[in-house]
Motif scaffolding. Structure first.
Motif, short mmCIF file in Angstrom:
data_model
loop_
_atom_site.label_atom_id
_atom_site.label_comp_id
_atom_site.label_asym_id
_atom_site.label_seq_id
_atom_site.Cartn_x
_atom_site.Cartn_y
_atom_site.Cartn_z
N VAL A 219 0.84 -1.20 0.09
CA VAL A 219 -0.18 0.06 0.10
C VAL A 219 0.85 1.24 -0.05
O VAL A 219 1.71 1.38 0.94
CB VAL A 219 -0.87 0.10 1.32
N GLU A 220 0.87 2.15 -1.10
CA GLU A 220 1.73 3.15 -1.26
C GLU A 220 3.00 2.92 -0.97
O GLU A 220 3.71 3.58 -0.35
CB GLU A 220 1.11 4.20 -0.29
N GLY A 221 3.53 1.78 -1.63
CA GLY A 221 4.80 1.27 -1.69
C GLY A 221 5.27 0.41 -0.23
O GLY A 221 6.43 0.20 -0.21
N ARG A 222 4.31 0.55 0.56
CA ARG A 222 4.96 -0.12 1.84
C ARG A 222 4.20 -1.52 2.19
O ARG A 222 3.14 -1.82 1.68
CB ARG A 222 4.41 0.78 3.11
N LEU A 347 -9.26 3.31 4.13
CA LEU A 347 -9.37 2.39 4.84
C LEU A 347 -7.66 1.90 5.26
O LEU A 347 -7.27 1.90 6.25
CB LEU A 347 -9.97 1.23 4.96
N LEU A 348 -6.97 1.42 4.16
CA LEU A 348 -5.83 1.03 4.21
C LEU A 348 -4.68 2.07 4.30
O LEU A 348 -3.78 2.10 5.34
CB LEU A 348 -5.54 0.28 2.80
N SER A 353 -1.76 4.77 8.80
CA SER A 353 -1.40 5.84 9.66
C SER A 353 -1.57 5.71 11.04
O SER A 353 -0.85 6.13 11.81
CB SER A 353 -2.36 7.11 9.31
N ILE A 354 -2.56 4.64 11.39
CA ILE A 354 -2.63 4.37 12.71
C ILE A 354 -1.31 3.66 13.45
O ILE A 354 -0.95 3.77 14.65
CB ILE A 354 -3.81 3.70 13.18
#
Length: 453
Positions: A219-222, A347-348, A353-354
């Motif tokens: 997700v976003e490269g992570r 959501l992802l 972020s959390i």
């Protein structure tokens, strides 16, 4: 390296997987069809580490939609494996379904090991000979129940596995995301929406998912690992032992996750059981958010009350306020629709972020400025004329964040004031839904004047 474990329903695949991995991770039950999704478990033998993919029982004559989904999952496991382990029931003898599965395996690209299970004593060894007719070579007699023949089976599997390449260790920054909730609220549909394809079987029959399923995505490269879990029901409703063990595995999934999304049905709103599941996740040290799934059914942001009679835009804030008041960790309440894809990417992003906030370390000077503001906002309590003094704060851990506050007297710390500090920490540093630990440490070697203060 992966080994796909396939076979007709109720031949003991999951029992054999548990025996070979020396675990109880795969759900075992006397009723056929308990394993439905494919589940990956690691094991090692003679210095070789590999993964066993436990799959649902394959009955090619069963046209039920759920059975067809199980067949698809088994085929996907074979496509992902370097060796196939075909398990048959020696006591039941060869059945037409065994021949059909063997035909598929013979036409495949991976070597096949044939295991004749339920050979529980030397007297049963002759039963394995019936399976030479499958054309897959010599059947290896084994007993998942007794452990007989498992060493020979592991020897054969390791012999057929290709040589290991260098396998990189799991990235420490990977985020493990558990998707948990009551049965039939759309957890598997949500996971499939995250993945963009049907990695997990979706069915409108409550309780379809039995095991926790791990899937790695980016997700976003992570890197992020999704953990889809069986639905959790109230203990009074868990009437079958299989659901009891499923609940335990759901709890275990939350315990090994960094973030949990508690999926709720938007038509029902956030129920008392949803709140209990969120508490379960947070008590395990897992950062948590609640997701109102099926938001499309309620009418979403438009109608005060959607056509489904569930939570609409006018009630969403009331739901959030209720969660805020009921749950000490004050998790966020998000909305999404697995069916339409609405807010799925968000959501992802929020899960990442959390996780970042749960692992973030706050500089000590910043924390002490924060502490001074808290004291100025609300004076610490006093007992018997002596006031609590907050002297110094520092962060001593993360995942979950842990703070130590030096005080002049621990006895003067009230629960109400401790909660006040905790809530201000959440507000300042975005720790909604993140477990926070605060240790109030009494400063040692105080002077006589300080002790009289």
């Amino acid at each position: 390296m992966k080994v796909a474990v396939v076979g007709y329903p109720n031949v003991g695949k999951s029992s054999l997987v548990n025996r070979l991995t020396q675990s109880r991770e795969a759900v075992v039950h006397e009723r056929p069809g308990i394993t439905r999704d494919r589940k990956e478990l690691s094991t090692d033998w003679n210095g070789r580490t590999f993964t066993l993919i436990d799959t649902g029982g394959v009955d090619l004559d069963d046209e039920d939609p759920l059975a067809v989904s199980i067949q698809d999952q088994a085929r996907a496991a074979l496509a992902d494996a370097q060796v196939a382990l075909f398990v048959v029931d020696a006591r039941a003898g060869m059945r037409p379904g065994d021949a059909e599965i063997a035909d598929i395996l013979r036409r495949g690209d991976v070597p096949v090991v044939l295991a004749a299970n339920k050979i529980d004593s030397p007297n049963d060894l002759m039963l394995a000979h019936d399976f030479y007719g499958l054309g897959l070579g010599e059947p290896i007699p084994v007993s998942a129940a007794q452990g007989l023949g498992t060493g020979d089976l592991l020897d054969r599997l390791v012999e057929l596995l290709p040589e290991d390449d260098e396998v990189p260790e799991e990235d420490e920054d990977v985020v493990r995301l558990a998707v948990i909730g009551r049965p039939n609220v759309g957890k598997s549909s949500l996971v499939n929406a995250f993945l963009g394809y049907e990695r997990v079987i979706v069915s409108d029959v409550a309780g379809t998912t039995r095991d926790a399923i791990d899937t790695r995505i980016e997700v976003e490269g992570r890197p992020l690992i999704l953990i889809d879990t069986a639905g959790i029901r109230r203990q009074a409703k868990v009437t079958e032992s299989v659901e009891y063990y499923t609940t335990l595995r759901s709890q275990r999934a939350a315990e090994r996750a960094d973030v949990a999304l508690v999926v709720c049905d938007a038509q029902d709103g956030v129920t008392s059981q949803d709140l209990r599941i969120a508490e379960l996740a947070m008590k395990s040290g897992c950062a948590t958010a609640l997701v109102l799934n099926k938001w499309d059914v309620t009418g979403g942001a438009g109608d005060p009350l959607g056509p489904g009679g569930g939570v609409g835009a006018a009630e969403l804030e009331r739901e959030r306020a209720r969660v805020h008041n009921k749950l000490r960790l004050r998790p966020k309440v998000l909305t999404a629709s697995a069916k339409t894809g609405r807010h799925i990417a968000r959501l992802l992003t929020e899960a990442l972020s959390i996780a970042d906030r749960a692992s973030h370390r706050i500089p000590t000077p910043e924390l002490n400025r924060f502490l001074a503001e808290v004291v100025a906002q609300r004076q610490p309590p006093a007992k018997q004329g002596h006031r609590l003094k907050l002297l110094y704060i520092s962060q001593i851990g993360e995942r979950p964040p842990r703070f130590a506050i030096q005080v002049n007297s621990r006895q003067r710390v009230t629960r109400d004031y401790a909660y006040f500090i905790e809530n201000r920490l959440r507000e300042r540093y975005g720790l909604e839904g993140v477990p926070v630990v605060i240790d109030f440490v009494e400063r040692k070697n105080r002077s006589r004047a300080e002790r009289k203060s």
